[in-house]
Design an enzyme around this catalytic site. Structure first.
Site, mmCIF file in Angstrom:
data_model
loop_
_atom_site.group_PDB
_atom_site.id
_atom_site.type_symbol
_atom_site.label_atom_id
_atom_site.label_comp_id
_atom_site.label_asym_id
_atom_site.label_seq_id
_atom_site.Cartn_x
_atom_site.Cartn_y
_atom_site.Cartn_z
ATOM 1 N N SER A 113 0.997 -1.359 -0.016
ATOM 2 C CA SER A 113 -0.043 -0.142 0.108
ATOM 3 C C SER A 113 0.972 1.258 -0.113
ATOM 4 O O SER A 113 1.694 1.506 -1.037
ATOM 5 C CB SER A 113 -1.010 0.021 1.079
ATOM 6 N N ASP A 163 -10.501 -3.953 -5.307
ATOM 7 C CA ASP A 163 -9.690 -2.991 -4.132
ATOM 8 C C ASP A 163 -10.324 -1.581 -4.086
ATOM 9 O O ASP A 163 -10.458 -0.882 -5.253
ATOM 10 C CB ASP A 163 -8.351 -2.740 -4.565
ATOM 11 N N HIS A 194 -8.401 -4.442 -0.657
ATOM 12 C CA HIS A 194 -6.843 -3.958 -0.456
ATOM 13 C C HIS A 194 -6.084 -4.716 0.280
ATOM 14 O O HIS A 194 -4.836 -4.483 0.550
ATOM 15 C CB HIS A 194 -7.209 -2.386 -0.074
HETATM 16 C C1 MLT Z 1 -1.159 6.010 -0.018
HETATM 17 O O1 MLT Z 1 -1.718 6.880 0.461
HETATM 18 O O2 MLT Z 1 -0.107 5.887 -0.324
HETATM 19 C C2 MLT Z 1 -2.542 5.010 -0.678
HETATM 20 O O3 MLT Z 1 -3.736 5.769 -0.721
HETATM 21 C C3 MLT Z 1 -2.499 3.809 0.077
HETATM 22 C C4 MLT Z 1 -2.640 4.019 1.363
HETATM 23 O O4 MLT Z 1 -1.935 4.293 2.313
HETATM 24 O O5 MLT Z 1 -3.914 4.125 2.057
#
Ligand code: MLT
Length: 215
Positions: A113, A163, A194
């Protein structure tokens, strides 16, 4: 060398050395929003047990949750901060390879992520820092004006068809970006969202087998 838990001036991090630090590849573990340097250690050990592990904690706080760079909203990144933080992470890698004596040319990023997003940014900005990258649920961090040369780089992307944070088209765009830059890209899809799934971790383990020899 004993396992180290150090608070360097750069990043709070863990370093878990392999039995032969200088010969082994190193996994750079990059956690998701709200995670820390301990979260992905079992994942790293499962992926490549013979590797060194370097696991920093993101320095940006969002409501108390560590991240690797600032965002303005869900999926909307503070590009100036992303650029700054990517360079900071690259410098940390260089410093850590000197301090712990691992091979800076054999680093494989493993990000989930938010961690996958800064790994993607590092690959696009300073590709010489990574031999390969395993990106679980990444997004396009930014579109470079000029494509870097990613010839010889290996990229595994794990992604969910459902996701809620990363649209399918965004994952596809990222894979295309890396492919156009010359990287060998594999995208592993699953039906989930996700969250990291057992199946994609296993797929990454299998994918790592040939890379184990070359990285
Ligand atoms: C981010 O902010 O890098 C992406 O949206 C993934 C997350 O951290 O939720």
């Amino acid at each position: 060398m004993a396992e180290a838990t150090l608070k360097s001036t750069e990043f709070v991090h863990r370093f878990l050395p392999a039995s032969n630090v200088a010969e082994a590849p190193t996994l750079l573990l990059l956690h998701g929003t709200g995670g820390n340097e301990n979260d992905l250690l079992p994942l790293g050990q499962a992926l490549l047990p013979e590797a060194n592990i370097l696991s920093p904690r993101g320095k940006v706080l969002e409501g108390g949750m560590p991240r690797f760079f600032r965002r303005l909203a869900e999926g909307v990144f503070d590009q100036a901060d992303l650029e700054f933080r990517t360079k900071e992470l690259a410098d940390f890698l260089t410093e850590a390879s000197g301090r712990y004596d691992f091979d800076a040319k054999r680093v494989i990023a493993v990000g989930y992520s938010n961690g996958a997003n800064i790994a993607a940014s590092l690959l696009l900005r300073q590709p010489e820092k990574l031999a390969a990258a395993i990106l679980f649920h990444p997004m396009v961090p930014f579109v470079p004006k000029t494509l870097p040369d990613l010839t010889g780089k290996w990229v595994f992307i794990g992604a969910g068809q459902n996701d809620p944070i990363v649209p399918v088209a965004n994952t596809t765009a990222l894979a295309t970006l890396f492919t156009q830059a010359g990287a060998e890209v594999v995208t592993q899809w699953h039906q989930g969202g996700h969250a990291l799934t057992e199946g994609e971790v296993q797929a990454a383990q299998v994918w790592l087998q040939p890379q184990r020899r070359s990285a």
